[in-house]
Design a protein around this motif. Structure first.
Motif, PDB file in Angstrom:
ATOM      1  N   ASP A  17      44.111  32.256  37.665  1.00  0.00           N
ATOM      2  CA  ASP A  17      44.958  31.690  38.703  1.00  0.00           C
ATOM      3  C   ASP A  17      44.345  31.995  40.069  1.00  0.00           C
ATOM      4  OD1 ASP A  17      48.134  32.632  40.115  1.00  0.00           O
ATOM      5  OD2 ASP A  17      46.994  30.789  40.311  1.00  0.00           O
ATOM      6  N   GLN A  18      43.784  30.964  40.697  1.00  0.00           N
ATOM      7  CA  GLN A  18      43.101  31.132  41.980  1.00  0.00           C
ATOM      8  C   GLN A  18      44.148  31.029  43.084  1.00  0.00           C
ATOM      9  OE1 GLN A  18      39.915  31.909  42.135  1.00  0.00           O
ATOM     10  NE2 GLN A  18      39.774  31.923  44.343  1.00  0.00           N
ATOM     11  N   GLN A  19      44.538  32.150  43.662  1.00  0.00           N
ATOM     12  CA  GLN A  19      45.614  32.151  44.644  1.00  0.00           C
ATOM     13  C   GLN A  19      45.134  31.786  46.041  1.00  0.00           C
ATOM     14  OE1 GLN A  19      48.710  35.283  44.145  1.00  0.00           O
ATOM     15  NE2 GLN A  19      47.168  36.243  42.852  1.00  0.00           N
ATOM     16  N   VAL A  20      43.830  31.926  46.274  1.00  0.00           N
ATOM     17  CA  VAL A  20      43.242  31.565  47.565  1.00  0.00           C
ATOM     18  C   VAL A  20      42.085  30.627  47.285  1.00  0.00           C
ATOM     19  CG1 VAL A  20      42.092  32.410  49.647  1.00  0.00           C
ATOM     20  CG2 VAL A  20      43.894  33.782  48.570  1.00  0.00           C
ATOM     21  N   LYS A  21      42.143  29.437  47.861  1.00  0.00           N
ATOM     22  CA  LYS A  21      41.130  28.431  47.553  1.00  0.00           C
ATOM     23  C   LYS A  21      40.466  27.886  48.813  1.00  0.00           C
ATOM     24  CE  LYS A  21      41.132  25.453  44.358  1.00  0.00           C
ATOM     25  NZ  LYS A  21      40.042  26.118  43.587  1.00  0.00           N
ATOM     26  N   GLN A  22      39.161  27.810  48.732  1.00  0.00           N
ATOM     27  CA  GLN A  22      38.390  27.140  49.779  1.00  0.00           C
ATOM     28  C   GLN A  22      37.718  25.959  49.083  1.00  0.00           C
ATOM     29  OE1 GLN A  22      36.852  31.349  51.061  1.00  0.00           O
ATOM     30  NE2 GLN A  22      36.262  29.887  52.665  1.00  0.00           N
ATOM     31  N   ASN A  23      38.222  24.778  49.345  1.00  0.00           N
ATOM     32  CA  ASN A  23      37.834  23.603  48.559  1.00  0.00           C
ATOM     33  C   ASN A  23      36.482  23.017  48.943  1.00  0.00           C
ATOM     34  OD1 ASN A  23      40.109  23.434  46.802  1.00  0.00           O
ATOM     35  ND2 ASN A  23      41.316  22.784  48.567  1.00  0.00           N
ATOM     36  N   SER A  24      35.953  23.421  50.094  1.00  0.00           N
ATOM     37  CA  SER A  24      34.649  22.893  50.497  1.00  0.00           C
ATOM     38  C   SER A  24      33.584  23.954  50.264  1.00  0.00           C
ATOM     39  CB  SER A  24      34.671  22.499  51.975  1.00  0.00           C
ATOM     40  OG  SER A  24      35.606  21.479  52.205  1.00  0.00           O
ATOM     41  N   CYS A  52      37.619  33.361  53.146  1.00  0.00           N
ATOM     42  CA  CYS A  52      39.006  33.542  53.528  1.00  0.00           C
ATOM     43  C   CYS A  52      39.596  34.607  52.591  1.00  0.00           C
ATOM     44  CB  CYS A  52      39.711  32.202  53.359  1.00  0.00           C
ATOM     45  SG  CYS A  52      41.481  32.229  53.483  1.00  0.00           S
ATOM     46  N   ALA A  53      40.427  35.504  53.122  1.00  0.00           N
ATOM     47  CA  ALA A  53      41.059  36.534  52.294  1.00  0.00           C
ATOM     48  C   ALA A  53      42.511  36.680  52.698  1.00  0.00           C
ATOM     49  CB  ALA A  53      40.324  37.870  52.435  1.00  0.00           C
ATOM     50  N   ALA A  54      43.350  37.072  51.750  1.00  0.00           N
ATOM     51  CA  ALA A  54      44.779  37.187  52.010  1.00  0.00           C
ATOM     52  C   ALA A  54      45.324  38.480  51.427  1.00  0.00           C
ATOM     53  CB  ALA A  54      45.518  35.994  51.411  1.00  0.00           C
ATOM     54  N   SER A  55      46.356  39.006  52.095  1.00  0.00           N
ATOM     55  CA  SER A  55      47.025  40.216  51.634  1.00  0.00           C
ATOM     56  C   SER A  55      48.519  40.007  51.695  1.00  0.00           C
ATOM     57  CB  SER A  55      46.632  41.403  52.509  1.00  0.00           C
ATOM     58  OG  SER A  55      47.318  42.576  52.104  1.00  0.00           O
ATOM     59  N   GLY A  56      49.249  40.612  50.761  1.00  0.00           N
ATOM     60  CA  GLY A  56      50.677  40.346  50.744  1.00  0.00           C
ATOM     61  C   GLY A  56      51.490  41.542  50.337  1.00  0.00           C
ATOM     62  N   LEU A  57      51.236  42.659  51.028  1.00  0.00           N
ATOM     63  CA  LEU A  57      51.928  43.862  50.606  1.00  0.00           C
ATOM     64  C   LEU A  57      52.969  44.322  51.606  1.00  0.00           C
ATOM     65  CD1 LEU A  57      48.896  45.762  49.122  1.00  0.00           C
ATOM     66  CD2 LEU A  57      50.679  44.499  47.927  1.00  0.00           C
ATOM     67  N   GLY A  58      53.302  43.454  52.535  1.00  0.00           N
ATOM     68  CA  GLY A  58      54.339  43.814  53.485  1.00  0.00           C
ATOM     69  C   GLY A  58      53.945  45.002  54.332  1.00  0.00           C
ATOM     70  N   ALA A  59      54.893  45.813  54.695  1.00  0.00           N
ATOM     71  CA  ALA A  59      54.615  46.959  55.560  1.00  0.00           C
ATOM     72  C   ALA A  59      53.913  48.043  54.762  1.00  0.00           C
ATOM     73  CB  ALA A  59      55.920  47.507  56.131  1.00  0.00           C
ATOM     74  N   ARG A  60      52.721  48.377  55.198  1.00  0.00           N
ATOM     75  CA  ARG A  60      51.972  49.438  54.540  1.00  0.00           C
ATOM     76  C   ARG A  60      51.413  50.358  55.599  1.00  0.00           C
ATOM     77  NH1 ARG A  60      49.858  48.915  49.095  1.00  0.00           N
ATOM     78  NH2 ARG A  60      48.553  50.667  49.723  1.00  0.00           N
ATOM     79  N   THR A  61      51.074  51.532  55.166  1.00  0.00           N
ATOM     80  CA  THR A  61      50.438  52.464  56.090  1.00  0.00           C
ATOM     81  C   THR A  61      48.948  52.567  55.854  1.00  0.00           C
ATOM     82  OG1 THR A  61      50.936  54.289  54.599  1.00  0.00           O
ATOM     83  CG2 THR A  61      52.532  53.824  56.346  1.00  0.00           C
ATOM     84  N   SER A  62      48.472  52.094  54.704  1.00  0.00           N
ATOM     85  CA  SER A  62      47.037  52.175  54.441  1.00  0.00           C
ATOM     86  C   SER A  62      46.649  51.291  53.276  1.00  0.00           C
ATOM     87  CB  SER A  62      46.629  53.617  54.134  1.00  0.00           C
ATOM     88  OG  SER A  62      47.243  54.064  52.950  1.00  0.00           O
ATOM     89  N   GLY A  63      45.395  50.837  53.323  1.00  0.00           N
ATOM     90  CA  GLY A  63      44.709  50.266  52.175  1.00  0.00           C
ATOM     91  C   GLY A  63      45.377  49.136  51.429  1.00  0.00           C
ATOM     92  N   SER A  64      45.400  47.929  52.045  1.00  0.00           N
ATOM     93  CA  SER A  64      45.959  46.788  51.321  1.00  0.00           C
ATOM     94  C   SER A  64      44.935  46.214  50.363  1.00  0.00           C
ATOM     95  CB  SER A  64      46.389  45.714  52.302  1.00  0.00           C
ATOM     96  OG  SER A  64      45.252  45.141  52.927  1.00  0.00           O
ATOM     97  N   LEU A  80      43.043  42.839  49.053  1.00  0.00           N
ATOM     98  CA  LEU A  80      42.694  41.503  49.524  1.00  0.00           C
ATOM     99  C   LEU A  80      42.332  40.613  48.353  1.00  0.00           C
ATOM    100  CD1 LEU A  80      40.446  42.265  52.646  1.00  0.00           C
ATOM    101  CD2 LEU A  80      42.901  41.822  52.561  1.00  0.00           C
ATOM    102  N   THR A  81      42.790  39.356  48.421  1.00  0.00           N
ATOM    103  CA  THR A  81      42.397  38.320  47.471  1.00  0.00           C
ATOM    104  C   THR A  81      41.527  37.322  48.221  1.00  0.00           C
ATOM    105  OG1 THR A  81      44.453  38.567  46.228  1.00  0.00           O
ATOM    106  CG2 THR A  81      43.208  36.543  45.892  1.00  0.00           C
ATOM    107  N   PHE A  82      40.315  37.095  47.717  1.00  0.00           N
ATOM    108  CA  PHE A  82      39.335  36.272  48.412  1.00  0.00           C
ATOM    109  C   PHE A  82      39.255  34.863  47.835  1.00  0.00           C
ATOM    110  CE2 PHE A  82      36.921  39.049  51.258  1.00  0.00           C
ATOM    111  CZ  PHE A  82      37.353  40.302  50.850  1.00  0.00           C
ATOM    112  N   GLY A  83      38.930  33.902  48.710  1.00  0.00           N
ATOM    113  CA  GLY A  83      38.560  32.575  48.271  1.00  0.00           C
ATOM    114  C   GLY A  83      37.110  32.560  47.812  1.00  0.00           C
ATOM    115  N   GLU A  84      36.652  31.351  47.410  1.00  0.00           N
ATOM    116  CA  GLU A  84      35.311  31.240  46.832  1.00  0.00           C
ATOM    117  C   GLU A  84      34.208  31.203  47.877  1.00  0.00           C
ATOM    118  OE1 GLU A  84      38.060  28.244  44.667  1.00  0.00           O
ATOM    119  OE2 GLU A  84      37.816  29.103  46.669  1.00  0.00           O
ATOM    120  N   GLY A  85      34.576  30.943  49.113  1.00  0.00           N
ATOM    121  CA  GLY A  85      33.584  30.897  50.179  1.00  0.00           C
ATOM    122  C   GLY A  85      33.136  29.487  50.509  1.00  0.00           C
TER     123      GLY A  85
END
Lengths: 116, 112
Positions: free
Chosen positions: A1-8, A90-102, A104-109
């Motif tokens: 399941d590719q959650q982050v996509k770079q289509n080009s 492209c990279a995405a993070s979804g851990l809400g409020a954190r104090t350290s070290g999220s 990252l989920t990366f696209g293909e580039g």
């Protein structure tokens, strides 16, 4: 399941023109987004980021736009320079409020080539 | 400020052999990550350490991959035995904050 996509996989632009790199995501829990640039034989380097509470962030020639309703972000480079030729992730993070070290989920580039 | 150091930079092995990679993060960075980047794909997280404890190893193939971060500084990633599909660049990253990660140059592994 590719959650982050770079289509080009690749983009070619002329020096001095605008480069627009696109990224789509599917996970609505993502709330922070980053762009990384990677040259051959080097590790990715951080370029620019944006929080989901904003829709635009600018740093010199680089601007990132976020459209939360469309789950889409884009990186604009103006004006493009030959030294910008690299792979952009492209990279995405979804851990809400954190104090350290999220996590990252990366696209293909996207390979950007800026021609002189 | 010194960046993230990794060694070796390149490694070629035969399938079923073992291999180990080393990472030294930026001084003071509590969080360390190992990623696998297969050609044409983005980096995929293998394991995340917070100091010397594992935070996330859900995508680590534990039957053949292992990692440790003794004393909360340096880290090693081992593959035993290697398969052809393990050919990739292995990236180490660290952070002292929340989101921005600093990457090392990577180790390019070729399994023949």
């Amino acid at each position: 399941d590719q959650q982050v996509k770079q289509n080009s996989p690749s983009l070619s632009v002329q020096e001095g023109r605008i480069s627009i790199l696109n990224c789509d995501y599917t996970n609505s829990m993502f709330d922070y987004f980053l762009w990384y640039k990677k040259y051959p034989a080097e590790g990715p380097t951080f370029l620019i980021s944006i929080s989901s509470i904003k829709d635009k962030n600018e740093d010199g020639r680089f601007t990132v736009f976020l459209n939360k309703s469309a789950k889409h972000l884009s990186l604009h480079i103006v004006p493009s320079q030959p030294g910008d030729s690299a792979v952009y992730f492209c990279a995405a993070s979804g851990l809400g409020a954190r104090t350290s070290g999220s996590r990252l989920t990366f696209g293909e580039g996207t390979q950007l080539t800026v021609n002189p | 400020e010194a960046g993230v150091a990794q060694s070796p930079r390149y490694k070629i092995i035969e399938k079923r052999q073992s291999v180990a990679f080393w990472c030294n993060p930026i001084s003071g960075h509590a969080t360390l990550y190992w990623y696998q980047q297969i050609l044409g794909q983005g980096p995929k997280l293998l394991i995340q350490f917070q100091n010397n404890g594992v935070v996330d190893d859900s995508q680590l193939p534990k039957d053949r991959f292992s990692a440790e971060r003794l004393k909360g500084v340096d880290s090693t990633l081992k593959i035993q035995p290697a398969k052809l599909e393990d050919s990739a660049v292995y990236l180490c990253a660290s952070t002292g904050g929340v989101y921005e990660q600093f990457f090392g140059p990577g180790t390019r592994l070729t399994v023949l």
